[in-house]
Scaffold this motif. Structure first.
Motif, PDB file in Angstrom:
ATOM      1  N   LYS A  46       0.853  -1.188   0.000  1.00 32.29           N
ATOM      2  CA  LYS A  46       0.000   0.000   0.000  1.00 32.29           C
ATOM      3  C   LYS A  46       0.885   1.234   0.000  1.00 32.29           C
ATOM      4  N   HIS A  47       0.590   2.133  -0.918  1.00 33.24           N
ATOM      5  CA  HIS A  47       1.317   3.394  -1.001  1.00 33.24           C
ATOM      6  C   HIS A  47       0.296   4.500  -1.211  1.00 33.24           C
ATOM      7  N   GLY A  48       0.054   5.292  -0.174  1.00 33.48           N
ATOM      8  CA  GLY A  48      -0.943   6.353  -0.269  1.00 33.48           C
ATOM      9  C   GLY A  48      -2.317   5.772  -0.543  1.00 33.48           C
ATOM     10  N   ALA A  49      -2.941   6.215  -1.621  1.00 39.17           N
ATOM     11  CA  ALA A  49      -4.291   5.777  -1.984  1.00 39.17           C
ATOM     12  C   ALA A  49      -4.295   4.486  -2.786  1.00 39.17           C
ATOM     13  N   HIS A  50      -3.119   3.996  -3.161  1.00 44.00           N
ATOM     14  CA  HIS A  50      -3.005   2.809  -4.015  1.00 44.00           C
ATOM     15  C   HIS A  50      -2.667   1.572  -3.193  1.00 44.00           C
ATOM     16  N   ALA A  51      -3.246   0.435  -3.570  1.00 41.87           N
ATOM     17  CA  ALA A  51      -2.879  -0.855  -2.973  1.00 41.87           C
ATOM     18  C   ALA A  51      -2.761  -1.882  -4.091  1.00 41.87           C
ATOM     19  N   PHE A  52      -1.631  -2.582  -4.110  1.00 37.15           N
ATOM     20  CA  PHE A  52      -1.356  -3.602  -5.118  1.00 37.15           C
ATOM     21  C   PHE A  52      -1.217  -4.940  -4.402  1.00 37.15           C
ATOM     22  N   THR A  53      -1.990  -5.935  -4.844  1.00 40.15           N
ATOM     23  CA  THR A  53      -2.013  -7.230  -4.168  1.00 40.15           C
ATOM     24  C   THR A  53      -1.702  -8.352  -5.150  1.00 40.15           C
ATOM     25  N   GLY A  54      -0.935  -9.322  -4.675  1.00 39.36           N
ATOM     26  CA  GLY A  54      -0.683 -10.554  -5.409  1.00 39.36           C
ATOM     27  C   GLY A  54      -0.936 -11.712  -4.470  1.00 39.36           C
ATOM     28  N   GLY A  55      -1.475 -12.800  -5.007  1.00 38.96           N
ATOM     29  CA  GLY A  55      -1.775 -13.932  -4.141  1.00 38.96           C
ATOM     30  C   GLY A  55      -1.695 -15.256  -4.854  1.00 38.96           C
ATOM     31  N   TYR A  56      -1.576 -16.316  -4.051  1.00 34.65           N
ATOM     32  CA  TYR A  56      -1.526 -17.678  -4.559  1.00 34.65           C
ATOM     33  C   TYR A  56      -2.333 -18.568  -3.625  1.00 34.65           C
ATOM     34  N   GLN A  57      -3.101 -19.483  -4.208  1.00 35.32           N
ATOM     35  CA  GLN A  57      -3.893 -20.435  -3.428  1.00 35.32           C
ATOM     36  C   GLN A  57      -3.705 -21.824  -4.032  1.00 35.32           C
ATOM     37  N   HIS A  58      -3.560 -22.827  -3.163  1.00 40.56           N
ATOM     38  CA  HIS A  58      -3.325 -24.198  -3.635  1.00 40.56           C
ATOM     39  C   HIS A  58      -4.181 -25.181  -2.841  1.00 40.56           C
ATOM     40  N   MET A  59      -4.901 -26.019  -3.562  1.00 42.29           N
ATOM     41  CA  MET A  59      -5.699 -27.088  -2.965  1.00 42.29           C
ATOM     42  C   MET A  59      -4.983 -28.415  -3.196  1.00 42.29           C
ATOM     43  N   THR A  63     -10.415 -34.349  -2.249  1.00 42.41           N
ATOM     44  CA  THR A  63     -11.655 -33.610  -2.519  1.00 42.41           C
ATOM     45  C   THR A  63     -11.341 -32.126  -2.635  1.00 42.41           C
ATOM     46  N   GLY A  64     -12.335 -31.372  -3.035  1.00 49.35           N
ATOM     47  CA  GLY A  64     -12.211 -29.923  -3.030  1.00 49.35           C
ATOM     48  C   GLY A  64     -12.392 -29.388  -1.614  1.00 49.35           C
ATOM     49  N   PHE A  65     -12.419 -28.066  -1.487  1.00 48.86           N
ATOM     50  CA  PHE A  65     -12.565 -27.420  -0.183  1.00 48.86           C
ATOM     51  C   PHE A  65     -13.938 -27.726   0.407  1.00 48.86           C
ATOM     52  N   ALA A  66     -13.963 -28.057   1.690  1.00 50.96           N
ATOM     53  CA  ALA A  66     -15.215 -28.376   2.381  1.00 50.96           C
ATOM     54  C   ALA A  66     -15.661 -27.163   3.196  1.00 50.96           C
ATOM     55  N   TYR A  67     -16.906 -26.759   3.007  1.00 51.66           N
ATOM     56  CA  TYR A  67     -17.442 -25.629   3.765  1.00 51.66           C
ATOM     57  C   TYR A  67     -18.171 -26.135   4.995  1.00 51.66           C
ATOM     58  N   ILE A  81     -18.228 -15.101  -7.660  1.00 46.63           N
ATOM     59  CA  ILE A  81     -18.815 -16.292  -8.277  1.00 46.63           C
ATOM     60  C   ILE A  81     -18.069 -17.557  -7.869  1.00 46.63           C
ATOM     61  N   ASN A  82     -16.762 -17.571  -7.949  1.00 50.67           N
ATOM     62  CA  ASN A  82     -15.942 -18.759  -7.696  1.00 50.67           C
ATOM     63  C   ASN A  82     -15.194 -18.672  -6.373  1.00 50.67           C
ATOM     64  N   ASP A  83     -14.769 -19.851  -5.897  1.00 48.61           N
ATOM     65  CA  ASP A  83     -13.886 -19.883  -4.731  1.00 48.61           C
ATOM     66  C   ASP A  83     -12.524 -20.486  -5.072  1.00 48.61           C
ATOM     67  N   PHE A  84     -12.381 -21.033  -6.274  1.00 53.73           N
ATOM     68  CA  PHE A  84     -11.136 -21.648  -6.721  1.00 53.73           C
ATOM     69  C   PHE A  84     -10.686 -22.717  -5.725  1.00 53.73           C
ATOM     70  N   GLY A  85     -11.652 -23.449  -5.163  1.00 54.41           N
ATOM     71  CA  GLY A  85     -11.399 -24.467  -4.155  1.00 54.41           C
ATOM     72  C   GLY A  85     -11.654 -25.875  -4.643  1.00 54.41           C
ATOM     73  N   ASN A  86     -11.533 -26.112  -5.954  1.00 53.84           N
ATOM     74  CA  ASN A  86     -11.739 -27.451  -6.506  1.00 53.84           C
ATOM     75  C   ASN A  86     -10.547 -28.361  -6.199  1.00 53.84           C
ATOM     76  N   SER A 116      -6.911 -16.440 -11.783  1.00 54.32           N
ATOM     77  CA  SER A 116      -6.847 -17.519 -12.758  1.00 54.32           C
ATOM     78  C   SER A 116      -6.517 -18.811 -12.030  1.00 54.32           C
ATOM     79  N   GLY A 117      -7.295 -19.866 -12.318  1.00 55.37           N
ATOM     80  CA  GLY A 117      -7.067 -21.164 -11.696  1.00 55.37           C
ATOM     81  C   GLY A 117      -6.858 -22.242 -12.735  1.00 55.37           C
ATOM     82  N   ASP A 118      -6.044 -23.240 -12.391  1.00 55.31           N
ATOM     83  CA  ASP A 118      -5.799 -24.368 -13.287  1.00 55.31           C
ATOM     84  C   ASP A 118      -5.519 -25.622 -12.470  1.00 55.31           C
ATOM     85  N   ASN A 119      -5.182 -26.701 -13.146  1.00 54.03           N
ATOM     86  CA  ASN A 119      -4.806 -27.973 -12.527  1.00 54.03           C
ATOM     87  C   ASN A 119      -5.959 -28.658 -11.791  1.00 54.03           C
ATOM     88  N   VAL A 120      -7.215 -28.317 -12.118  1.00 52.43           N
ATOM     89  CA  VAL A 120      -8.363 -28.923 -11.444  1.00 52.43           C
ATOM     90  C   VAL A 120      -8.484 -30.387 -11.870  1.00 52.43           C
TER      91      VAL A 120
END
Length: 181
Positions: A46-59, A63-67, A81-86, A116-120
């Motif tokens: 975060k710099h002043g009014a700007h915020a730049f985010t990068g992230g990674y998620q791995h299942m 099974t996929g993610f259990a709620y 729409i998606n949770d990318f939890g497959n 963007s998700g892949d490897n499902v």
């Protein structure tokens, strides 16, 4: 089992670096067929009014993610729409936020992100599953007067996939924050 670690490091005047790490282990206790490890990491500069985010998620797991109760905010890539939890899915996120208070318009904000998700794992003989989603929010919260804290948000989402339905959504959200003290 849910473990979350968040740290904000002030870097200098109006600058910071935020780290958000999450790990969830879901097992078949109680006779279910659940077996999933979910790992996510978000990094925001975060710099002043700007915020730049990068992230990674791995299942990983069978099974996929259990709620379950209380687990609905555990994934960093839980979007409109998606949770990318497959099962076995890997996903990457880039995000930008802007606070228009810096331009003299307090209460107005913008958020846009792409995941963007892949490897499902789609089962034997099926091709690898791939999905992407793009979200954009423009929001305004009244700053004064009798309706102070009344918020309006216009949210747009688009998703495309080779194994789920393609969707386009627009939402208009009205909210009100009531300070209790």
């Amino acid at each position: 089992h849910n473990l979350s670690l968040v740290h904000v490091l002030p870097i200098g005047e109006s600058q910071s670096f935020k780290t958000d790490l999450r790990y969830v282990r879901s097992t078949d206790d109680g006779g279910s067929n659940v077996d999933n490890d979910a790992f996510g990491a978000l990094f925001t500069y975060k710099h002043g009014a700007h915020a730049f985010t990068g992230g990674y998620q791995h299942m990983s797991g069978d099974t996929g993610f259990a709620y379950v109760a209380g687990g609905d905010n555990a994934l960093i890539n839980l979007l409109q729409i998606n949770d990318f939890g497959n099962q076995d899915e890997r996903s990457w996120q880039v995000r930008y936020d802007y606070d228009f208070a810096a331009m003299g318009i307090p209460g107005l904000s913008l958020m846009t992100r792409y995941v963007s998700g892949d490897n499902v794992d789609r089962g034997a003989g099926a091709s690898e599953g791939k999905t992407w989603e793009r979200n954009t929010d423009i929001a305004y919260v009244l700053q004064s007067g009798p309706l102070k804290n009344l918020g309006f948000k216009l949210r747009n989402a688009t998703t495309r996939s080779n194994f789920q339905s393609d969707l386009d959504e627009n939402r208009f959200i009205v909210s009100y924050s009531l300070p209790l003290w």
